[in-house]
Design a protein around this motif. Structure first.
Motif, PDB file in Angstrom:
ATOM      1  N   ALA A  94      -2.777  -6.342   6.873  1.00  0.00           N
ATOM      2  CA  ALA A  94      -3.711  -5.620   7.521  1.00  0.00           C
ATOM      3  C   ALA A  94      -4.651  -6.780   8.259  1.00  0.00           C
ATOM      4  CB  ALA A  94      -4.712  -4.927   6.408  1.00  0.00           C
TER       5      ALA A  94
ATOM      6  N   ALA B 122      -4.014  -7.365   0.819  1.00  0.00           N
ATOM      7  CA  ALA B 122      -2.755  -7.311   1.491  1.00  0.00           C
ATOM      8  C   ALA B 122      -2.883  -8.243   3.038  1.00  0.00           C
ATOM      9  CB  ALA B 122      -1.838  -6.235   1.634  1.00  0.00           C
TER      10      ALA B 122
ATOM     11  N   PRO C  70      -7.797   3.290   3.020  1.00  0.00           N
ATOM     12  CA  PRO C  70      -7.954   2.308   4.115  1.00  0.00           C
ATOM     13  C   PRO C  70      -9.067   2.658   4.766  1.00  0.00           C
ATOM     14  CG  PRO C  70      -5.729   3.036   3.980  1.00  0.00           C
ATOM     15  CD  PRO C  70      -6.462   3.869   3.266  1.00  0.00           C
TER      16      PRO C  70
ATOM     17  N   ALA D   3      -5.824   1.406  -4.694  1.00  0.00           N
ATOM     18  CA  ALA D   3      -5.312   1.500  -3.271  1.00  0.00           C
ATOM     19  C   ALA D   3      -6.004   0.676  -2.464  1.00  0.00           C
ATOM     20  CB  ALA D   3      -4.962   2.820  -2.768  1.00  0.00           C
TER      21      ALA D   3
ATOM     22  N   SER E 160     -11.447   0.119   2.863  1.00  0.00           N
ATOM     23  CA  SER E 160     -11.193  -1.322   2.674  1.00  0.00           C
ATOM     24  C   SER E 160     -10.977  -2.025   4.057  1.00  0.00           C
ATOM     25  CB  SER E 160      -9.893  -1.320   2.016  1.00  0.00           C
ATOM     26  OG  SER E 160      -8.854  -0.882   2.609  1.00  0.00           O
ATOM     27  N   ASP E 161     -10.685  -1.142   5.063  1.00  0.00           N
ATOM     28  CA  ASP E 161     -10.210  -1.797   6.532  1.00  0.00           C
ATOM     29  C   ASP E 161     -11.600  -2.182   6.913  1.00  0.00           C
ATOM     30  OD1 ASP E 161      -7.807  -1.521   5.883  1.00  0.00           O
ATOM     31  OD2 ASP E 161      -7.371  -0.572   7.974  1.00  0.00           O
TER      32      ASP E 161
ATOM     33  N   TYR F 147      -6.745   5.643  12.952  1.00  0.00           N
ATOM     34  CA  TYR F 147      -6.846   6.002  11.444  1.00  0.00           C
ATOM     35  C   TYR F 147      -6.655   7.593  11.462  1.00  0.00           C
ATOM     36  CZ  TYR F 147      -8.564   1.619  10.242  1.00  0.00           C
ATOM     37  OH  TYR F 147      -8.676   0.230   9.830  1.00  0.00           O
TER      38      TYR F 147
ATOM     39  N   LEU G  30       0.825  -1.379  -0.104  1.00  0.00           N
ATOM     40  CA  LEU G  30       0.083   0.121  -0.096  1.00  0.00           C
ATOM     41  C   LEU G  30       0.977   1.297  -0.109  1.00  0.00           C
ATOM     42  CD1 LEU G  30      -2.676   1.484   0.222  1.00  0.00           C
ATOM     43  CD2 LEU G  30      -2.475   1.260   2.615  1.00  0.00           C
ATOM     44  N   GLN G  31       2.042   1.152   0.999  1.00  0.00           N
ATOM     45  CA  GLN G  31       2.712   2.632   0.963  1.00  0.00           C
ATOM     46  C   GLN G  31       3.330   2.786  -0.366  1.00  0.00           C
ATOM     47  OE1 GLN G  31       2.143  -0.005   3.283  1.00  0.00           O
ATOM     48  NE2 GLN G  31       2.259   1.269   5.284  1.00  0.00           N
TER      49      GLN G  31
ATOM     50  N   ASN H 211      -4.816  -2.507  -0.396  1.00  0.00           N
ATOM     51  CA  ASN H 211      -5.018  -2.809   1.167  1.00  0.00           C
ATOM     52  C   ASN H 211      -6.058  -3.946   1.503  1.00  0.00           C
ATOM     53  OD1 ASN H 211      -4.272  -1.786   3.588  1.00  0.00           O
ATOM     54  ND2 ASN H 211      -6.328  -1.232   3.990  1.00  0.00           N
TER      55      ASN H 211
END
Length: 202
Positions: free
Chosen positions: A121, A118, A45, A111, A48-49, A152, A22-23, A115
């Motif tokens: 997370a 990946a 994020p 993006a 998506s989080d 966040y 992500l970064q 996230n």
């Protein structure tokens, strides 16, 4: 409450400071498109989080290890696709005179997908921040909310800082900018291969 806020700030900074797909993708977008058009990616994020947190708190510990391998493989393949896109930006650098307005939205969605796919997370929320959120929520929901907000706000601010820093590198000249795009393509490629290796070899 302040104890949970401080924990959220510390872990938010740690999550943003860790090098990851992500970064790397956010940095590549800042170098390629500039900081203004890359700003939306820092908020990905927040979208998506949500599913990640719910899955981690309710289900992840009960799922087989093979689920983590599937995430690694799917995430690795998507990051390799992003590496190819960065490579095309490097290859066709001279011909890219303008960026379509729709690219900002596409960058945000990509993006969010990075996230979402990946495993980092999922691991972070199931093993590190998830238990803290649950502990705070059990004391009082305000503590859980305070921890999440601290996390966040810090996480997004750190990503915005990355965008500003690397977006400013556009002023270093076209050759430097093209070289940085090439470096980001290589970094994404390495992250993609690493995730595939973790998925296949795990």
């Amino acid at each position: 409450m302040w104890f949970y806020i401080i924990q959220g700030v510390v872990y938010g900074f740690a999550a943003a400071a860790q090098p990851g797909p992500l970064q790397t993708y956010i940095i590549s977008q800042a170098i390629t498109k500039g900081w203004k058009k890359s700003l939306p990616t820092a908020f990905a994020p927040l979208v998506s989080d949500g599913p990640i947190i719910v899955l981690c708190l309710l289900m992840l510990r009960q799922l087989p290890d093979s689920f983590k391998q599937v995430l690694y493989i799917a995430g690795g393949m998507f990051v390799l696709y992003l590496a190819y896109c960065a490579y095309k930006s490097w290859r066709d650098f001279e011909s890219q005179l303008s960026i379509p307005e729709s690219d900002a939205k596409q960058s945000f969605l990509k993006a969010a997908l990075v996230n979402l796919l990946a495993p980092g997370a999922y691991i972070f929320w199931s093993l590190v921040t998830g238990p803290i959120l649950i502990a705070g929520w059990r004391e009082t929901p305000i503590f859980g909310i305070s921890f999440t907000l601290g996390f966040y706000i810090t996480f997004v601010l750190c990503l915005l800082l990355l965008i500003f820093l690397f977006g400013a590198m556009q002023n270093l000249g076209q050759k430097v900018r093209r070289a940085l795009i090439g470096v980001s393509a290589i970094a994404l490629f390495c992250f993609g291969l690493y995730q595939l290796w973790l998925g296949i070899g795990g």
